[in-house]
Design a protein around this motif. Structure first.
Motif, PDB file in Angstrom:
ATOM      1  N   ASN A  16     -22.218  21.781   6.623  1.00  0.00           N
ATOM      2  CA  ASN A  16     -22.811  21.746   5.288  1.00  0.00           C
ATOM      3  C   ASN A  16     -22.667  23.059   4.534  1.00  0.00           C
ATOM      4  O   ASN A  16     -23.236  23.208   3.457  1.00  0.00           O
ATOM      5  N   ASN A  17     -21.961  24.028   5.097  1.00  0.00           N
ATOM      6  CA  ASN A  17     -21.829  25.317   4.429  1.00  0.00           C
ATOM      7  C   ASN A  17     -20.460  25.924   4.735  1.00  0.00           C
ATOM      8  O   ASN A  17     -19.840  25.602   5.754  1.00  0.00           O
ATOM      9  N   PRO A  18     -19.968  26.808   3.862  1.00  0.00           N
ATOM     10  CA  PRO A  18     -18.642  27.416   4.058  1.00  0.00           C
ATOM     11  C   PRO A  18     -18.530  28.217   5.349  1.00  0.00           C
ATOM     12  O   PRO A  18     -17.454  28.268   5.953  1.00  0.00           O
ATOM     13  N   VAL A  19     -19.630  28.859   5.794  1.00  0.00           N
ATOM     14  CA  VAL A  19     -19.579  29.646   7.030  1.00  0.00           C
ATOM     15  C   VAL A  19     -19.287  28.738   8.219  1.00  0.00           C
ATOM     16  O   VAL A  19     -18.435  29.048   9.067  1.00  0.00           O
ATOM     17  N   GLY A  20     -19.983  27.613   8.302  1.00  0.00           N
ATOM     18  CA  GLY A  20     -19.755  26.678   9.395  1.00  0.00           C
ATOM     19  C   GLY A  20     -18.342  26.128   9.384  1.00  0.00           C
ATOM     20  O   GLY A  20     -17.697  26.004  10.440  1.00  0.00           O
ATOM     21  N   ILE A  21     -17.829  25.804   8.203  1.00  0.00           N
ATOM     22  CA  ILE A  21     -16.459  25.298   8.091  1.00  0.00           C
ATOM     23  C   ILE A  21     -15.462  26.359   8.535  1.00  0.00           C
ATOM     24  O   ILE A  21     -14.484  26.066   9.238  1.00  0.00           O
ATOM     25  N   THR A  22     -15.715  27.615   8.143  1.00  0.00           N
ATOM     26  CA  THR A  22     -14.822  28.711   8.537  1.00  0.00           C
ATOM     27  C   THR A  22     -14.823  28.888  10.056  1.00  0.00           C
ATOM     28  O   THR A  22     -13.759  29.078  10.680  1.00  0.00           O
TER      29      THR A  22
ATOM     30  N   GLY B 108     -15.979  17.556   1.310  1.00  0.00           N
ATOM     31  CA  GLY B 108     -17.230  16.969   1.757  1.00  0.00           C
ATOM     32  C   GLY B 108     -18.456  17.750   1.343  1.00  0.00           C
ATOM     33  O   GLY B 108     -19.572  17.203   1.344  1.00  0.00           O
ATOM     34  N   LEU B 109     -18.284  19.031   0.989  1.00  0.00           N
ATOM     35  CA  LEU B 109     -19.413  19.805   0.480  1.00  0.00           C
ATOM     36  C   LEU B 109     -19.903  19.264  -0.852  1.00  0.00           C
ATOM     37  O   LEU B 109     -21.069  19.467  -1.233  1.00  0.00           O
ATOM     38  N   TYR B 110     -19.023  18.556  -1.563  1.00  0.00           N
ATOM     39  CA  TYR B 110     -19.355  18.059  -2.899  1.00  0.00           C
ATOM     40  C   TYR B 110     -19.381  16.527  -2.971  1.00  0.00           C
ATOM     41  O   TYR B 110     -20.059  15.962  -3.839  1.00  0.00           O
ATOM     42  N   VAL B 111     -18.640  15.859  -2.073  1.00  0.00           N
ATOM     43  CA  VAL B 111     -18.592  14.396  -2.077  1.00  0.00           C
ATOM     44  C   VAL B 111     -19.094  13.895  -0.717  1.00  0.00           C
ATOM     45  O   VAL B 111     -18.397  14.047   0.286  1.00  0.00           O
TER      46      VAL B 111
END
Length: 411
Positions: free
Chosen positions: A290-296, A369-372
């Motif tokens: 749910n956040n850019p850090v986790g995705i990174t 997925g952060l937005y949709v």
């Protein structure tokens, strides 16, 4: 006579593989006694780590069964053994095949015990206690534990038999499980922030269909692509074709996608034992999608595992040693350590390029997925497709080779 014998061998290999697949599916449906299946299913669904591990290794996550552990211990054992081989190639090359298999079996057994303990811990409240004790543990608890461990070892044996007498190796045994769990991946994801959706809009279904087709075609292409390094073979006279050392573009295969989500989830699993710690607060905030850090972090795990599995699969030190022993060499490269460094250089280049493709497949739906809502789950559908494509490609290559052998007669 020879052609008929090879045709019979091809048919026998296909039939043996189908038999093992059916046996695997039957074992996944045999429920463990003394368990409340409905409550156990809810307990397993509450553990994203276990659900993900079983989904991608041919296990059973819907309810506890004989083969619920799946190929996880077998695959992890093979990976650990390959890692051990990389530490000291010379020492490992002196070990006999029998001793090698013995070591792998013990590693598999240890991992099966650890994974079963984790599985039992998740469902222990749903095991009907018998009241009788064995070494201080309830009889039904011990029986459930032994059944799960035995099932994991049976699957390991089936994998070896499929690799020896069938086609496609151990990978074909996990294909039905991945295919049946693919809809769950699309609608539920592996957890840790992924949205559970009941339905997609028409536009999302169209986008999913087109993207799946693109990923499938691209993966088939990249899985076939390879770098061919010309070899000089002074001890072999061959005027009909050039000799070369092939290195696949996807050197790591699909292995990173089998283990990335599991590795990503391990910190959250560990944090559950100390829910009030700073580490637990960190995992809750960042180890999710749910956040850019986790995705990174997730993408970083993909990249790391891709490099690691690339070197494990190719084993450049052994390749260089084999070339040196056979008298073959790469033009302009000194045999031995220089050849190993040359191969390492190309493995890094190919893995870097492959990681670019992996990151496009993985990161794009995660970011969207952060937005949709719901698009994040596409990532794990694509991962399943990557795994299926590599398994099917290996299986088809083996079938093709065995079939072509039936088309030749001795002069």
């Amino acid at each position: 006579m020879r052609k008929r014998s090879e045709k019979n061998e091809l048919i026998a290999s296909i039939m043996f593989t189908l038999f093992m697949i059916v046996l695997m599916e039957l074992g996944r449906q045999i429920a463990i006694p003394a368990l409340d299946s409905d409550l156990s299913r809810k307990a397993l669904n509450a553990s994203p780590l276990l659900r993900n591990v079983t989904m991608l290794t041919g296990g059973q996550s819907r309810f506890p069964s004989l083969f619920s552990i799946g190929l996880g211990p077998y695959m992890t054992g093979m990976i650990l053994f390959q890692a051990i081989q990389l530490i000291n190639v010379d020492a490992m090359s002196k070990i006999s095949d029998q001793k090698r298999g013995f070591i792998q079996r013990w590693i598999t057994l240890i991992i099966a015990i650890l994974q079963t303990l984790q599985f039992i811990f998740a469902i222990k409240k749903n095991i009907t206690l018998a009241g009788d004790k064995i070494f201080g543990f309830d009889f039904n608890l011990v029986v459930s534990f032994m059944i799960l461990v035995a099932g994991a070892m049976i699957v390991a044996w089936m994998s070896d038999m499929t690799a020896k007498f069938g086609v496609g190796g151990a990978g074909v045994l996990i294909m039905p499980g991945i295919i049946t769990n693919l809809p769950l991946m699309v609608f539920r994801g592996p957890g840790l922030g992924t949205n559970q959706v009941t339905s997609f809009s028409t536009n999302l279904w169209i986008a999913l269909g087109i993207s799946v087709l693109v990923v499938f075609v691209a993966t088939v292409f990249f899985n076939k692509a390879e770098l061919r390094i010309p070899l000089q073979r002074p001890n072999v006279q061959n005027d009909f074709s050039e000799s070369y050392l092939p290195i696949r573009f996807l050197t790591s295969g699909s292995m990173p996608f089998m283990f990335t989500t599991t590795v990503f989830m391990i910190p959250s699993y560990i944090a559950n034992f100390s829910p009030d710690s700073g580490f637990s607060r960190f995992t809750q905030a960042y180890i999710n999608f749910n956040n850019p850090v986790g995705i990174t972090i997730y993408c970083g795990v993909v990249v790391f595992l891709s490099y690691a599995f690339s070197f494990m699969n190719l084993q450049t030190e052994r390749q260089a040693e084999n070339l040196k022993k056979s008298g073959d060499y790469i033009f302009g490269i000194t045999p031995g350590k220089d050849t190993q460094r040359y191969l390492n250089h190309h493995v890094v280049r190919l893995s870097t390029a492959a990681n670019g493709y992996f990151l496009v497949v993985v990161a794009t739906p995660l970011i969207i997925g952060l937005y949709v809502p719901g698009v994040t789950n596409f990532t794990f559908a694509y991962a399943s497709i990557l795994i299926l494509v590599t398994i099917m490609d290996t299986t088809l290559d083996q079938l093709k080779t065995m079939y072509l052998r039936t088309q030749y007669d001795l002069l």
